[in-house]
Design an enzyme around this catalytic site. Structure first.
Site, PDB file in Angstrom:
ATOM      1  N   ARG A  52       0.823  -1.209   0.000  1.00 54.55           N
ATOM      2  CA  ARG A  52       0.000   0.000   0.000  1.00 54.55           C
ATOM      3  C   ARG A  52       0.860   1.263   0.000  1.00 54.55           C
ATOM      4  O   ARG A  52       0.420   2.334  -0.422  1.00 54.55           O
ATOM      5  CB  ARG A  52      -0.946  -0.020   1.203  1.00 54.55           C
ATOM      6  CG  ARG A  52      -1.976   1.079   1.210  1.00 54.55           C
ATOM      7  CD  ARG A  52      -3.250   0.693   1.967  1.00 54.55           C
ATOM      8  NE  ARG A  52      -2.979   0.093   3.263  1.00 54.55           N
ATOM      9  CZ  ARG A  52      -2.808   0.788   4.398  1.00 54.55           C
ATOM     10  NH1 ARG A  52      -2.847   2.111   4.371  1.00 54.55           N
ATOM     11  NH2 ARG A  52      -2.593   0.168   5.532  1.00 54.55           N
ATOM     12  N   TYR A 104     -13.383  16.961 -18.897  1.00 54.52           N
ATOM     13  CA  TYR A 104     -13.800  15.590 -18.643  1.00 54.52           C
ATOM     14  C   TYR A 104     -14.914  15.601 -17.601  1.00 54.52           C
ATOM     15  O   TYR A 104     -14.748  16.146 -16.506  1.00 54.52           O
ATOM     16  CB  TYR A 104     -12.620  14.749 -18.162  1.00 54.52           C
ATOM     17  CG  TYR A 104     -13.037  13.386 -17.682  1.00 54.52           C
ATOM     18  CD1 TYR A 104     -13.734  12.515 -18.516  1.00 54.52           C
ATOM     19  CD2 TYR A 104     -12.785  12.979 -16.384  1.00 54.52           C
ATOM     20  CE1 TYR A 104     -14.152  11.268 -18.062  1.00 54.52           C
ATOM     21  CE2 TYR A 104     -13.189  11.736 -15.923  1.00 54.52           C
ATOM     22  CZ  TYR A 104     -13.878  10.888 -16.772  1.00 54.52           C
ATOM     23  OH  TYR A 104     -14.304   9.671 -16.321  1.00 54.52           O
ATOM     24  N   ASP A 177      -4.565  18.929 -16.472  1.00 53.99           N
ATOM     25  CA  ASP A 177      -4.875  17.613 -17.016  1.00 53.99           C
ATOM     26  C   ASP A 177      -4.312  17.566 -18.431  1.00 53.99           C
ATOM     27  O   ASP A 177      -4.847  18.174 -19.355  1.00 53.99           O
ATOM     28  CB  ASP A 177      -6.393  17.395 -17.027  1.00 53.99           C
ATOM     29  CG  ASP A 177      -6.790  16.023 -17.565  1.00 53.99           C
ATOM     30  OD1 ASP A 177      -5.957  15.365 -18.227  1.00 53.99           O
ATOM     31  OD2 ASP A 177      -7.936  15.608 -17.343  1.00 53.99           O
ATOM     32  N   LYS A 202      -4.728   6.134 -20.862  1.00 57.12           N
ATOM     33  CA  LYS A 202      -4.833   6.620 -22.233  1.00 57.12           C
ATOM     34  C   LYS A 202      -3.483   6.532 -22.965  1.00 57.12           C
ATOM     35  O   LYS A 202      -2.942   5.444 -23.132  1.00 57.12           O
ATOM     36  CB  LYS A 202      -5.390   8.036 -22.219  1.00 57.12           C
ATOM     37  CG  LYS A 202      -6.629   8.227 -21.331  1.00 57.12           C
ATOM     38  CD  LYS A 202      -7.785   7.302 -21.681  1.00 57.12           C
ATOM     39  CE  LYS A 202      -9.097   7.693 -21.018  1.00 57.12           C
ATOM     40  NZ  LYS A 202      -9.158   7.581 -19.564  1.00 57.12           N
TER      41      LYS A 202
END
Length: 381
Positions: A52, A104, A177, A202
């Site tokens: 983690r 987005y 972004d 992407k």
């Protein structure tokens, strides 16, 4: 040779010299262990001893992405939205956030949710209007300015350098972004941004087989330390196998992006003035209102993302997607295969996106095949 002396193409192709020190393997191993032993003095053998907190596969991938973006550090998350939500968690309670009204939709919806809860105050600005971002800022109150460029799915262009100056003058940080530019053609940190975000699903991965998000910082800060802590506490780091696949895809990001860009340019030019297309939205076109800024910021192609405004409205735009034979009607972007999506149907009736907008993610196929496919689909509506 230092990382700073290497060209980004070399950094990507070699995954920042990702040769395994123990074996010499040119493809680094996947560390699937969830926990790591301590030594005879009960000290961790690694800098972290539980998955983690991170693992060697994750750290190697983060280092490569940070080097590509010329940042000091990168943090990988289990999804793009996990990265975005974590960054927004660092905004002080009640502080002001500024973002474009078209972006987005998942990011916009999450910000509106936080606003509805009273967690933040939010101003959405029209990125097509001069001075709208500056007018939205509240000096001393705005904590975070979030922009995309080009904007998904209209592909309007925001001047990163100007946005950074305005944000900093108001006492805020700028996060960009840059998913649509794939750490290839635009480097927001060099233009003044404080943090860069990618949906690594992407272009960075490029093969439609990984869900991932990444944040990259220009400098270490208390906010960045908080982001790192929150990622651990919320259990959001990217899993080792996904890190391995992401690093594999990253090696070819430049050649993929250049081919996607060349194809998109050919398609955009072909459909300008088409009798069944109202408008082609692509920043690579000289007629695009943001072309001059895009040409300054996007130094290695204008990307594979574009949209068509189809004559006939909602139904015909959706019909275009279903008639395609080569281009796949599916969500996502930045993969080797071309995709088409009717955005209004996905985002819902409250979306500011035009009813007739079809978003295209252009892949690496032959451009003539993609043009022929779009032509036959348009002929049937």
């Amino acid at each position: 040779m230092s990382n700073g002396a290497l060209r980004p193409e070399t950094i990507a192709a070699h995954a920042l010299r990702a040769v395994d020190e123990a074996t010499g393997a040119v493809v680094p191993p996947i560390y699937l262990s969830s926990t790591y032993a301590r030594d005879e003095n009960y000290k961790p053998l690694l800098k972290e001893n539980y998955v983690r907190n991170g693992n060697p596969t994750l750290w190697r991938t983060e280092e490569a992405i940070a080097a590509l973006e010329r940042g000091t550090s990168a943090l990988l998350f289990a999804s793009g939205m996990a990265a975005i939500a974590t960054l927004l968690e660092t905004v002080p309670p009640g502080a002001h956030v500024v973002a474009p009204d078209v972006m987005y939709y998942g990011t916009r919806d999450w910000m509106k949710r936080l606003e509805g809860l009273g967690r933040i105050t939010l101003t959405l600005f029209d990125p097509t209007k001069n001075g709208a971002l500056e007018a939205a800022l509240q000096r001393g109150k705005t904590d975070l300015v979030w922009i995309e460029t080009p904007l998904n799915p209209t592909w309007d262009v925001i001047d990163i350098e100007a946005a950074a100056k305005a944000a900093h003058a108001a006492g805020a940080i700028l996060a960009v972004d840059a998913t649509a530019t794939g750490a290839v053609t635009t480097q927001p940190l060099k233009l003044g941004a404080d943090i860069v975000f990618h949906s690594a699903t992407k272009y960075l991965n490029g093969h439609s087989d990984v869900l991932a998000g990444v944040l990259v910082t220009r400098e270490e800060s208390q906010r960045w330390a908080d982001v790192r802590m929150l990622r651990t506490k919320m259990g959001a780091p990217l899993a080792p196998l996904d890190c391995f696949l992401l690093l594999r895809g990253l090696r070819t990001v430049f050649v993929r992006y250049r081919q996607c860009s060349a194809n998109a340019m050919a398609i955009a030019k072909h459909f300008v003035g088409h009798p069944k297309v109202d408008r082609v939205l692509y920043p690579g076109l000289a007629s695009h209102p943001g072309h001059a800024i895009a040409a300054r910021q996007m130094t290695d192609g204008f990307g594979g993302m574009m949209s068509l405004l189809v004559k006939g409205g909602f139904d015909d735009a959706q019909k275009l997607c279903t008639r395609l034979k080569v281009i796949v009607p599916a969500t996502s972007l930045g993969g080797v295969e071309s995709l088409a999506e009717h955005r209004k149907a996905v985002e819902g009736p409250a979306s500011p996106v035009p009813d007739n907008l079809v978003r295209l993610s252009i892949g690496i196929e032959h451009a003539d095949d993609l043009i022929a496919d779009l032509e036959q689909a348009l002929a049937g509506i």
